[in-house]
Motif scaffolding. Sequence first.
Motif, mmCIF file in Angstrom:
data_model
loop_
_atom_site.group_PDB
_atom_site.id
_atom_site.type_symbol
_atom_site.label_atom_id
_atom_site.label_comp_id
_atom_site.label_asym_id
_atom_site.label_seq_id
_atom_site.Cartn_x
_atom_site.Cartn_y
_atom_site.Cartn_z
ATOM 1 N N GLY A 185 0.852 -1.101 0.276
ATOM 2 C CA GLY A 185 0.111 -0.329 -0.182
ATOM 3 C C GLY A 185 0.392 1.251 0.118
ATOM 4 O O GLY A 185 0.465 2.064 -0.509
ATOM 5 N N MET A 186 2.117 0.728 0.581
ATOM 6 C CA MET A 186 3.148 3.171 0.771
ATOM 7 C C MET A 186 3.301 3.072 -0.606
ATOM 8 O O MET A 186 3.313 4.442 -1.069
ATOM 9 N N VAL A 187 3.887 1.778 -0.891
ATOM 10 C CA VAL A 187 4.335 1.847 -3.169
ATOM 11 C C VAL A 187 3.060 2.818 -3.911
ATOM 12 O O VAL A 187 3.376 3.677 -4.093
ATOM 13 N N THR A 188 1.959 1.803 -3.935
ATOM 14 C CA THR A 188 0.921 2.874 -4.148
ATOM 15 C C THR A 188 0.757 4.413 -4.101
ATOM 16 O O THR A 188 0.810 4.596 -4.996
ATOM 17 N N ILE A 189 0.731 4.897 -3.194
ATOM 18 C CA ILE A 189 0.466 5.785 -2.405
ATOM 19 C C ILE A 189 1.914 6.785 -2.942
ATOM 20 O O ILE A 189 1.220 7.641 -3.639
ATOM 21 N N LEU A 190 2.743 6.560 -3.118
ATOM 22 C CA LEU A 190 3.740 7.020 -3.649
ATOM 23 C C LEU A 190 3.755 6.756 -4.945
ATOM 24 O O LEU A 190 4.731 8.162 -5.136
ATOM 25 N N LEU A 191 3.412 5.597 -5.323
ATOM 26 C CA LEU A 191 3.748 6.343 -7.189
ATOM 27 C C LEU A 191 2.199 6.458 -7.432
ATOM 28 O O LEU A 191 2.674 6.622 -9.418
ATOM 29 N N ASN A 192 1.460 7.022 -6.706
ATOM 30 C CA ASN A 192 0.160 8.079 -7.992
ATOM 31 C C ASN A 192 -0.547 9.386 -6.892
ATOM 32 O O ASN A 192 0.961 9.634 -6.061
ATOM 33 N N ARG A 193 -0.661 10.236 -7.643
ATOM 34 C CA ARG A 193 -0.880 11.924 -7.570
ATOM 35 C C ARG A 193 -1.928 11.767 -6.485
ATOM 36 O O ARG A 193 -2.661 11.314 -6.519
ATOM 37 N N GLU A 194 -1.362 12.921 -6.092
ATOM 38 C CA GLU A 194 -2.473 13.136 -5.168
ATOM 39 C C GLU A 194 -3.729 13.838 -5.554
ATOM 40 O O GLU A 194 -3.441 14.385 -6.842
ATOM 41 N N PRO A 195 -5.387 13.451 -5.311
ATOM 42 C CA PRO A 195 -6.186 13.993 -6.100
ATOM 43 C C PRO A 195 -6.618 15.396 -5.613
ATOM 44 O O PRO A 195 -6.476 16.127 -4.416
ATOM 45 N N LYS A 196 -7.393 16.416 -6.133
ATOM 46 C CA LYS A 196 -6.924 17.557 -5.640
ATOM 47 C C LYS A 196 -8.469 17.494 -5.208
ATOM 48 O O LYS A 196 -9.608 17.095 -5.265
ATOM 49 N N ILE A 197 -8.467 18.565 -4.307
ATOM 50 C CA ILE A 197 -8.936 19.091 -3.613
ATOM 51 C C ILE A 197 -10.447 19.660 -4.291
ATOM 52 O O ILE A 197 -10.604 20.042 -5.000
ATOM 53 N N ALA A 198 -11.481 19.152 -4.102
ATOM 54 C CA ALA A 198 -12.876 19.107 -4.752
ATOM 55 C C ALA A 198 -13.681 19.636 -3.326
ATOM 56 O O ALA A 198 -14.251 19.524 -2.063
ATOM 57 N N GLU A 199 -14.454 20.401 -4.342
ATOM 58 C CA GLU A 199 -15.681 21.233 -3.004
ATOM 59 C C GLU A 199 -16.885 21.556 -3.744
ATOM 60 O O GLU A 199 -16.725 21.521 -5.251
ATOM 61 N N SER A 200 -18.320 21.506 -3.244
ATOM 62 C CA SER A 200 -19.654 21.677 -4.378
ATOM 63 C C SER A 200 -20.003 22.788 -3.766
ATOM 64 O O SER A 200 -19.683 23.551 -2.596
#
Length: 447
Positions: A193-208
């Motif tokens: 799980g740690m490697v997967t998190i490191l290999l993926n980008r941070e999602p954009k902060i969403a607001e409604s």
Amino acid sequence: MASSWRDAASVYLDRRVLAILFLGFSEGLPLALTGATLNVWLREADVSKTSIGLFALVTMPYALKFLWAPLIDRLRLPVMTRLFGRRRGWALTAQAALAAALLGLGTTDPGTDLWWTALFAVIVAFCSASQDIVVDAFRVEVLEEKQQAAGAAVLVLGYRFGMMAAGAGALYIADFHGWRAAYEAMAALVLVGMVTILLNREPKIAESAESVARERHVADWLAARPHLSGRMAELLSWLYGAVVAPFAQFMGRQGWIVILGFIASYKLGEVLAGVMSAPFYVDLGFTKSEIATVTKLFGLWATIAGGLLGGLLVGRVGTLRGLMIGGVLQMVSNLGYVALAWTGHDVTMLAVTVAVDNVCGGIATAAFVAYLSGLCNAAYTATQYALLSSFYKLGGDLFGASSGWLADRMDWVSFFLLSMAGALPALYLLTRLMGRERRGGAAVPAE
């Protein structure tokens, strides 16, 4: 028709959906280590069935995680958030703590001091629940709406791979090298799980638009009260946005009480049977290797089939219809345990029971995760998903804790027949939600 099914299946090849597979593994890994696998260890240490049933309560952090989800949703970690982002920083922190807690659990001896085993199991569950909060938010935020059903399906798939590693893998290692070595190996697998998190980008902060309006209203209210300025205003504003607004937004839905009741009861029958399944297998004379091979390795492929079918089913018939089909199937699947109790120690019958149970459970779980994801407001993903999944876990924990007491007072056939009744309340509430949808209500996610 064939072309439309192929189009529905093509979403599984998206890179973001594939990342959820590995994060699902990370979420599923700790659960068996405080559940079915730990129950085998406890039974081998001659712990009573009543005590094993009560051990379902060590996983209460999963049911209470909504209490600290607002912190994970909004609070910045001093170093980790700056280096990795809000979601990834929290994920890596929770995963590192989880690995350490698993190492600690492996050093205990339930046969001589059960309380230490229980304490470390609670710590593992707390760290795992914290990981779930941020990973579930990451999943909902990184996927597009049309990908949520597929994301739910691969989450179930990865989850089962994690449970296989913590089930079959841990049992095999324990059989040859002891329980401490088994839990050390599981701690090492947290790296997936740690490697997967490191290999993926941070999602954009969403607001409604709704969340912006709510928080602007609070800002105006504070501006009209000069005595609440400065740090006090900042604290009150943060508390409203992090704690009050997510719950207020959810409770503004029509029929929200029915929704929470349905969520809390959807898996009750499956949980009641599942908590006692490992002691049931041991009592029938199955060895750890037989349990590992059939229920974990063979059972994994049945769950894969069920999860993928569930994702396709939701895409074709909609979330609520998928929930109804899955709910009926998982209730009927408990008859397999009844047949196994009649048959006794028979590996073939065990395989049939596990196959039916896992396919049906996989279909129901994929539909259920898609439903929970669709209920979340984009601005409060972590807090609302934690709240919803906590209600599901709370119902399972409270109901599952009674399973050992019931099993001690009736034969296995009667126990598993009784477990089927646990599905009936949720199916009734689901009919009410489906009726509201037909009348144009807003208590369900958009299809």
